[in-house]
Enzyme design. Structure first.
Site, mmCIF file in Angstrom:
data_model
loop_
_atom_site.group_PDB
_atom_site.id
_atom_site.type_symbol
_atom_site.label_atom_id
_atom_site.label_comp_id
_atom_site.label_asym_id
_atom_site.label_seq_id
_atom_site.Cartn_x
_atom_site.Cartn_y
_atom_site.Cartn_z
ATOM 1 N N ARG B 147 2.817 -4.036 -6.092
ATOM 2 C CA ARG B 147 2.193 -3.140 -5.116
ATOM 3 C C ARG B 147 0.673 -3.062 -5.179
ATOM 4 O O ARG B 147 0.073 -2.313 -4.424
ATOM 5 C CB ARG B 147 2.748 -1.702 -5.230
ATOM 6 C CG ARG B 147 4.171 -1.581 -4.839
ATOM 7 C CD ARG B 147 4.541 -0.160 -4.512
ATOM 8 N NE ARG B 147 4.366 0.738 -5.645
ATOM 9 C CZ ARG B 147 4.743 2.003 -5.631
ATOM 10 N NH1 ARG B 147 5.292 2.513 -4.555
ATOM 11 N NH2 ARG B 147 4.578 2.767 -6.679
ATOM 12 N N ASP B 148 0.041 -3.778 -6.081
ATOM 13 C CA ASP B 148 -1.422 -3.665 -6.124
ATOM 14 C C ASP B 148 -2.067 -5.028 -6.370
ATOM 15 O O ASP B 148 -3.040 -5.129 -7.117
ATOM 16 C CB ASP B 148 -1.835 -2.653 -7.197
ATOM 17 C CG ASP B 148 -3.228 -2.062 -6.925
ATOM 18 O OD1 ASP B 148 -3.680 -2.127 -5.763
ATOM 19 O OD2 ASP B 148 -3.848 -1.554 -7.872
ATOM 20 N N ILE B 149 -1.511 -6.058 -5.752
ATOM 21 C CA ILE B 149 -2.132 -7.382 -5.860
ATOM 22 C C ILE B 149 -3.338 -7.386 -4.921
ATOM 23 O O ILE B 149 -3.221 -7.051 -3.734
ATOM 24 C CB ILE B 149 -1.127 -8.494 -5.474
ATOM 25 C CG1 ILE B 149 0.075 -8.447 -6.418
ATOM 26 C CG2 ILE B 149 -1.803 -9.867 -5.518
ATOM 27 C CD1 ILE B 149 1.209 -9.394 -6.052
ATOM 28 N N ASN B 153 -7.549 -7.765 -9.066
ATOM 29 C CA ASN B 153 -6.487 -7.840 -10.076
ATOM 30 C C ASN B 153 -6.012 -9.257 -10.343
ATOM 31 O O ASN B 153 -4.949 -9.450 -10.919
ATOM 32 C CB ASN B 153 -5.291 -6.983 -9.637
ATOM 33 C CG ASN B 153 -5.518 -5.513 -9.936
ATOM 34 O OD1 ASN B 153 -6.411 -5.174 -10.723
ATOM 35 N ND2 ASN B 153 -4.740 -4.644 -9.320
ATOM 36 N N THR B 190 -4.067 0.374 -3.104
ATOM 37 C CA THR B 190 -5.487 0.397 -2.785
ATOM 38 C C THR B 190 -5.617 0.279 -1.275
ATOM 39 O O THR B 190 -4.957 -0.570 -0.656
ATOM 40 C CB THR B 190 -6.185 -0.802 -3.475
ATOM 41 O OG1 THR B 190 -5.872 -0.753 -4.872
ATOM 42 C CG2 THR B 190 -7.690 -0.748 -3.280
#
Lengths: 393, 293
Positions: B147-149, B153, B190
């Site tokens: 969920r936060d690629i 990151n 994000t």
């Protein structure tokens, strides 16, 4: 895009002729309309004479939950081992679904088909319903049974949905998100969209229905699932543009568009009138309309070999050859490897049809209700909606 | 993190770490580069909100433990690894934290590359894409969505065995099981990298790895083009979610006509709003990406 004969009552020599002329790529047989032994003979002959032809049997299991109805006409379906009346409650049990699928595969595989179509029920109202859960379970079980058995025949898992189910966008999108993520991946789908009646043109020629039918083809093809569209008739090229690999149509109106009403025959009535599929109109005309119009609006004539049959009117058995010929041509003209090109082709075809209808109107010739241009708004709207929702620019 | 603890105080509760230098921070987390047992590691200090409630404290601790346990189970070289500081609770002032360490992956994040206007080749993009797909394959196999690629990151290492490494499983989500993040009604992730399906209030019922395929597509799109298609400096930030839901990014080939059309189309396909229109098979995507290297 391939085109298959949707086989029903009155097979005669039509499929052989269609294959010999290269108008069709194969056939989808119906257990209701042929005795088991006759079907096997016919399939054997097709495979022998046309080894490249694709041959399938639609198990027509979607009639099973209606099988107890007093007015139903199941024809030869009860000859098949897998077929009997089921209640929905029985089919909710995965084990029962598996038994139906296994028996169906056992029997159909012996018939000499080139691919398996699995049984399923008709989702008759909503994609967020008990029926939809059963249908998804059948898809899952069919893929699992097929994978467990191995074998060389490709699987096309049946998905049969009513047109109303394609009108609720939120439910539809949730459903396609689900079926493109089944635990056991599907290799192919045999997709049927059902209307309330085969001749209810407005059921099928509806913007949301057509757009979602196309989106179903696209979402499945993006995920490597090959889609054969049963009963897709003149909609076939649009579905081909969206990623479908095949469409199908037959010689009666109930083989062109699907309705469960096909199994509840109304008594009496007269034989349908002979029609001519005009590529330019994306629709059929009565043969006498075609004769009356061709002098004024020559573009309504396809300029193909079977046009000659319409001087003045073909034998009923030959009508479908003209349909297949026109559809084969439309498929090859409109469907493209590049989806944007294909969409552009379809838009142009609709525009061309509008112009042809305008010429007919200018000539002052009235048309039968089903020959008119009602389908064009739906087609145009569907193309735009499909392009927007598929983000095709 | 608001009210970050003083770095000196942090050093006191992690005596095995020296040379602490802050290198990043998020809502509840500060990350330090530090020397631990003679090697450089990324030391993470995570505040555990308690709201004065023992149950909330236990819930938050449990989530963090699951994240760390998940990391320890992952074998993919394309996912960051745990390092020598085992997770433990520490108190700084009146606040409760958990501290642990991850390997310090040397290299440059995609974001850092973008800042220096690095223009990736087709090989760079395919290589990064392959690493992210393989990392996602492992997570998906465990029923987890990252969920936060995003470019921040993904570390480009220059090491042939692991050319790119996916960092930070802080908001990973367990599908069909215990959530790794709290069902708080707040959108995790994000802003510019939220998959469209997560804007559906019921997304937790339906979320699957295709959300990560979307953010892989978005990360590669941004890496290739230098443009986040949903960031608009002329529009207020709060309209970003509307753009994510409705705006179709310009085809990547319009930004990078020098790239192969197949790669551009593949990345565009991953950015489709409807998950069903993204190719769902990670193994097929890996095979296609391999063919483009």
């Amino acid at each position: 895009m391939k085109l298959y004969a949707q086989v029903g009552f009155g097979l005669g020599d039509k499929v052989n002729q269609g294959l010999s002329e290269g108008l069709i790529d194969g056939a989808i047989f119906s257990p209701k309309d042929l005795q088991l032994s006759t079907m096997m003979d016919r399939i054997t002959a097709v495979r022998r004479d046309y080894p490249a032809a694709d041959v399938f049997i639609d198990p027509q299991f979607y009639t099973s939950i209606h099988a107890g109805s007093p007015n139903i006409s199941l024809g030869k379906l009860p000859e098949w081992d897998f077929f009997r009346e089921y209640r929905k409650g029985e089919l909710e049990v995965a084990r029962n679904a598996r038994v139906v699928i296994e028996r169906c595969f056992d029997q159909v595989a012996q018939m000499g088909v080139t691919g398996l179509i699995s049984p399923n029920i008709l989702v008759s109202q909503s994609l967020d319903s008990r029926e939809a859960v059963i249908a998804k379970n059948f898809l899952r079980e069919a893929a699992e049974v097929h994978a467990a058995r191995g074998g060389n025949l490709p699987l096309y898992a049946s998905l049969v949905v009513c047109r109303e189910a394609l009108q609720d966008r939120a439910e539809f999108e949730e459903f396609i998100n689900d079926i493109t993520m089944l635990d056991q991946a599907l290799s192919g789908i045999y997709l049927i969209v059902a209307g309330r009646a085969s001749d209810a043109r407005s059921d099928f020629f509806h913007t949301d229905v057509l757009a979602n039918w196309m989106l179903l083809n696209l979402s499945l093809s993006v995920n490597g699932i090959r889609v054969i569209n049963g009963y897709s008739d003149v909609i076939s090229p649009f579905l081909g543009v969206a990623g479908g690999i095949a469409g199908a149509t037959g010689w009666w109106s109930n083989l062109r568009m699907f309705s469960i009403g096909r199994f509840f025959p109304a008594g009496g009535g007269r034989q349908p009138r002979i029609r001519y599929l005009s590529k330019a109109l994306l629709n059929r005309l009565l043969s006498n309309e075609k004769q009356a119009l061709e002098g004024f609006v020559p573009e309504i004539v396809n300029g193909l070999a079977h046009d000659a049959d319409y001087s003045p009117e073909p034998e009923r058995a030959d009508e479908v050859l003209q349909t297949w010929e026109a559809l084969r041509d439309l498929n090859s003209e409109l469907v493209s490897e590049d989806m944007m090109t294909g969409l552009g082709n379809c838009r142009q075809a609709v525009e061309r049809a509008r112009q042809a209808y305008a010429s007919i109107a200018a000539a002052g010739l009235p048309l039968d209700a089903s020959s008119r241009d009602d389908h064009l708004d739906a087609m145009e709207g569907a193309l735009e909606q499909f392009a927007t929702r598929a983000e095709l620019g | 993190m608001r009210d970050k603890p003083d770095i000196g105080a942090v050093g006191c509760v992690i005596p095995e770490a020296s040379n602490l230098v802050e290198i990043g921070s998020g809502g509840y987390k500060v990350v330090y580069r530090a020397t631990v047992a003679g090697e450089e590691q990324a030391v993470k200090l995570v505040r555990i909100p308690t709201d004065g409630d023992g149950e909330i404290k236990e819930e938050n601790l449990g989530r963090l433990r699951r994240e760390i346990a998940l990391l320890s189970e992952c074998e993919s070289p394309f996912l960051v690894k745990l390092a020598s500081i085992e997770p433990r609770e520490v108190v700084i002032g009146s606040d409760l934290f958990v501290v642990y360490s991850e390997e310090r992956v040397p290299g440059e994040t995609i974001r850092e590359r973008m800042r220096r206007k690095y223009e990736p080749s087709i090989g760079d993009l395919a290589e990064a894409g392959l690493c992210l797909l393989r990392a996602t394959a492992e997570l998906a196999g465990k029923g987890v969505v990252h969920r936060d690629i995003k470019p921040d990151n993904v570390m480009i290492t220059g090491v042939p065995e692991r050319p790119a490494v996916l960092l930070d499983l802080g908001i990973a989500f367990q599908t069909g099981g215990t959530p790794l993040t709290r069902d708080s009604g707040q959108l995790p992730g994000t802003l510019h990298y939220i998959a469209p399906e997560m804007l559906d209030p019921k997304f937790r019922q339906n979320l699957d790895h295709r959300a990560d395929l979307y953010t892989i597509g978005l990360t590669l799109y941004e890496y290739a083009s230098g443009v986040n298609p949903f960031r608009d400096p002329n529009e207020p930030g709060y309209t970003t979610l509307y753009r994510i839901k409705t705006k179709t990014p310009a085809p990547l080939v319009t930004h990078r006509p020098d790239l192969s059309i197949e790669l551009c189309r593949l990345i565009d396909q991953l950015l489709k709003k409807l998950p069903a229109l993204r190719p769902s098979s990670i193994s097929s995507l890996i095979a296609r990406m391999e063919g483009l290297k």
